[in-house]
Design a protein around this motif. Structure first.
Motif, PDB file in Angstrom:
ATOM      1  N   GLY A  59       0.787  -1.226   0.000  1.00 42.07           N
ATOM      2  CA  GLY A  59       0.000   0.000   0.000  1.00 42.07           C
ATOM      3  C   GLY A  59       0.819   1.277   0.000  1.00 42.07           C
ATOM      4  N   LEU A  60       2.141   1.171   0.203  1.00 43.50           N
ATOM      5  CA  LEU A  60       2.998   2.351   0.190  1.00 43.50           C
ATOM      6  C   LEU A  60       3.077   2.897  -1.237  1.00 43.50           C
ATOM      7  CD1 LEU A  60       4.986   4.131   1.887  1.00 43.50           C
ATOM      8  CD2 LEU A  60       6.808   2.606   1.057  1.00 43.50           C
ATOM      9  N   TYR A  61       2.666   4.145  -1.404  1.00 41.33           N
ATOM     10  CA  TYR A  61       2.563   4.741  -2.752  1.00 41.33           C
ATOM     11  C   TYR A  61       1.696   3.881  -3.662  1.00 41.33           C
ATOM     12  CZ  TYR A  61       6.889   6.775  -0.844  1.00 41.33           C
ATOM     13  OH  TYR A  61       7.832   7.366  -0.029  1.00 41.33           O
ATOM     14  N   ASP A  62       0.764   3.127  -3.069  1.00 45.45           N
ATOM     15  CA  ASP A  62      -0.155   2.229  -3.780  1.00 45.45           C
ATOM     16  C   ASP A  62       0.523   0.977  -4.341  1.00 45.45           C
ATOM     17  OD1 ASP A  62      -2.419   3.835  -3.301  1.00 45.45           O
ATOM     18  OD2 ASP A  62      -1.944   5.093  -5.037  1.00 45.45           O
ATOM     19  N   PHE A  63       1.701   0.625  -3.822  1.00 45.40           N
ATOM     20  CA  PHE A  63       2.316  -0.640  -4.250  1.00 45.40           C
ATOM     21  C   PHE A  63       1.429  -1.788  -3.788  1.00 45.40           C
ATOM     22  CE2 PHE A  63       5.299  -4.235  -3.992  1.00 45.40           C
ATOM     23  CZ  PHE A  63       5.807  -4.193  -5.286  1.00 45.40           C
ATOM     24  N   PRO A  64       1.203  -2.805  -4.660  1.00 44.04           N
ATOM     25  CA  PRO A  64       0.167  -3.805  -4.358  1.00 44.04           C
ATOM     26  C   PRO A  64       0.605  -5.001  -3.522  1.00 44.04           C
ATOM     27  CG  PRO A  64       0.984  -4.125  -6.596  1.00 44.04           C
ATOM     28  CD  PRO A  64       1.670  -2.899  -6.061  1.00 44.04           C
ATOM     29  N   ASN A  65       1.882  -5.112  -3.164  1.00 42.18           N
ATOM     30  CA  ASN A  65       2.347  -6.335  -2.524  1.00 42.18           C
ATOM     31  C   ASN A  65       3.278  -6.062  -1.346  1.00 42.18           C
ATOM     32  OD1 ASN A  65       1.879  -7.147  -5.626  1.00 42.18           O
ATOM     33  ND2 ASN A  65       1.515  -8.938  -4.332  1.00 42.18           N
ATOM     34  N   LEU A 170      16.132   6.740   6.545  1.00 40.62           N
ATOM     35  CA  LEU A 170      15.098   5.814   6.994  1.00 40.62           C
ATOM     36  C   LEU A 170      14.685   6.176   8.413  1.00 40.62           C
ATOM     37  CD1 LEU A 170      13.752   3.083   5.984  1.00 40.62           C
ATOM     38  CD2 LEU A 170      15.476   1.922   7.365  1.00 40.62           C
ATOM     39  N   GLY A 171      13.405   5.995   8.731  1.00 40.27           N
ATOM     40  CA  GLY A 171      12.945   6.291  10.078  1.00 40.27           C
ATOM     41  C   GLY A 171      11.468   6.006  10.230  1.00 40.27           C
ATOM     42  N   ARG A 172      10.722   6.991  10.682  1.00 38.66           N
ATOM     43  CA  ARG A 172       9.269   6.842  10.772  1.00 38.66           C
ATOM     44  C   ARG A 172       8.628   6.872   9.394  1.00 38.66           C
ATOM     45  NH1 ARG A 172       7.583   7.261  16.105  1.00 38.66           N
ATOM     46  NH2 ARG A 172       9.138   8.161  17.508  1.00 38.66           N
ATOM     47  N   LYS A 173       9.364   7.341   8.409  1.00 34.58           N
ATOM     48  CA  LYS A 173       8.968   7.263   7.008  1.00 34.58           C
ATOM     49  C   LYS A 173       9.941   6.356   6.269  1.00 34.58           C
ATOM     50  CE  LYS A 173       6.870  11.867   6.792  1.00 34.58           C
ATOM     51  NZ  LYS A 173       6.896  13.184   6.086  1.00 34.58           N
ATOM     52  N   MET A 174       9.436   5.718   5.212  1.00 31.46           N
ATOM     53  CA  MET A 174      10.298   4.850   4.417  1.00 31.46           C
ATOM     54  C   MET A 174      11.424   5.639   3.757  1.00 31.46           C
ATOM     55  SD  MET A 174      11.188   1.956   3.093  1.00 31.46           S
ATOM     56  CE  MET A 174       9.855   0.784   3.335  1.00 31.46           C
ATOM     57  N   ASP A 216       3.461  -1.104 -16.059  1.00 35.53           N
ATOM     58  CA  ASP A 216       2.777  -1.240 -14.776  1.00 35.53           C
ATOM     59  C   ASP A 216       3.083  -0.076 -13.834  1.00 35.53           C
ATOM     60  OD1 ASP A 216       5.320  -1.755 -13.661  1.00 35.53           O
ATOM     61  OD2 ASP A 216       5.012  -3.917 -13.579  1.00 35.53           O
ATOM     62  N   GLY A 217       4.027   0.785 -14.235  1.00 34.00           N
ATOM     63  CA  GLY A 217       4.355   1.955 -13.434  1.00 34.00           C
ATOM     64  C   GLY A 217       5.315   1.688 -12.292  1.00 34.00           C
ATOM     65  N   TRP A 218       5.725   0.434 -12.130  1.00 30.31           N
ATOM     66  CA  TRP A 218       6.613   0.059 -11.037  1.00 30.31           C
ATOM     67  C   TRP A 218       7.907  -0.583 -11.503  1.00 30.31           C
ATOM     68  CZ3 TRP A 218       6.333   1.729  -6.257  1.00 30.31           C
ATOM     69  CH2 TRP A 218       5.114   2.173  -5.772  1.00 30.31           C
ATOM     70  N   THR A 219       7.794  -1.622 -12.297  1.00 30.52           N
ATOM     71  CA  THR A 219       8.948  -2.461 -12.607  1.00 30.52           C
ATOM     72  C   THR A 219      10.003  -1.705 -13.400  1.00 30.52           C
ATOM     73  OG1 THR A 219       7.454  -4.360 -12.685  1.00 30.52           O
ATOM     74  CG2 THR A 219       9.671  -4.657 -13.587  1.00 30.52           C
TER      75      THR A 219
END
Length: 268
Positions: A59-65, A170-174, A216-219
């Motif tokens: 769900g991070l940035y709408d990532f599905p997995n 890295l911290g409280r946010k990715m 797919d906007g990701w790979t």
């Protein structure tokens, strides 16, 4: 703005990082020809939740997995699917987890069965470059010192260093400041400060440095279709020196590998 962490916060981040480390170790035991990346993704989600943490990528940035799984010419951000892994493949497994409101995030590139010597060398050099970079994460140095070290080491072997994707704070946010490129010039960029935590992650191509994106906007793929390798650790600056929060120990236990490569980054 760089957000330094207290010693207590760093210990909380270590817990998050170790959940990711253990997840990668579990996945290491399952990677073999015929297994699908979607199956591995489901195992990872269950494992993370069973350890009282939350999948950091889902769900991070709408990532599905839960996992980014990137085989062969895929550099990073590959989406798990039902295509079975094949003998001779390599696959980058990038995993994140949230515990105590802090992220852990690191990655390992696995061989699927037996791989050819040229690809084996790419994996070895890329992992070595990770530690070359980590050694430069110390008091008095800057972002460019880490990037320069990784770039010099990998380009000496004729490899391409990806420019469009970088490591990060890295911290409280990715993703926090600073960006941590795998290329650069000595003495340039933001200065390292006590208590900062970064994810250092060389993404190194066998061929050209250039990349392209799938629809797919990701790979992310290598432009020339040659293999790419990716290794990542979470590192804190403690007493002016780099201290690993993540570990490949669990991966090595699963694969029967003996290694002391992390010893210099463990402080008493």
């Amino acid at each position: 703005m760089i957000i330094p962490k207290t010693r207590e916060e760093i210990e909380l981040m270590r817990e998050s990082a170790l959940i990711v480390s253990k997840t990668l170790g579990m996945i290491a035991s399952e990677i073999k020809p015929g297994v699908t990346t979607l199956y591995l993704d489901k195992l990872a989600e269950e494992f993370i939740r069973d350890h009282n943490a939350i999948p950091g990528f889902l769900g991070l940035y709408d990532f599905p997995n839960t996992l980014c799984m990137s085989p062969n010419a895929q550099v990073v951000h590959g989406i798990p699917n039902n295509n079975p892994l094949q003998e001779g493949d390599i696959i980058s497994v990038d995993c994140g987890a949230i515990k105590n409101e802090f992220y852990g995030d690191h990655a390992y590139t696995f061989a699927v069965g037996e791989i050819d010597p040229e690809t084996e060398k790419l994996l070895q050099v890329t992992k070595e470059s990770l530690y070359v970079g980590i050694r430069e994460f110390k008091a008095g140095n800057r972002v460019g010192d880490v990037g320069y070290a990784i770039q010099k080491y990998t380009e000496a072997h004729g490899y391409g260093v990806v420019r469009d994707l970088v490591g990060h704070g890295l911290g409280r946010k990715m993703h926090e400041d600073p960006n941590m490129p795998n290329f650069g010039r000595r003495g340039r960029g933001k200065k390292f400060i006590e208590g900062m935590v970064v994810a250092i992650e060389p993404m190194i191509n066998m061929g050209v440095k250039d990349i392209k994106f799938l629809r797919d906007g990701w790979t992310v793929l290598t432009k020339d279709g040659k293999p790419s390798a990716h290794f990542e650790h979470d590192v804190a600056l403690v007493n002016g020196k780099p201290e690993l929060l993540s570990t490949f120990k669990y991966v090595y236990e699963a694969l029967g590998i003996e290694s002391n490569e992390e010893d210099e980054f463990r402080q008493a």
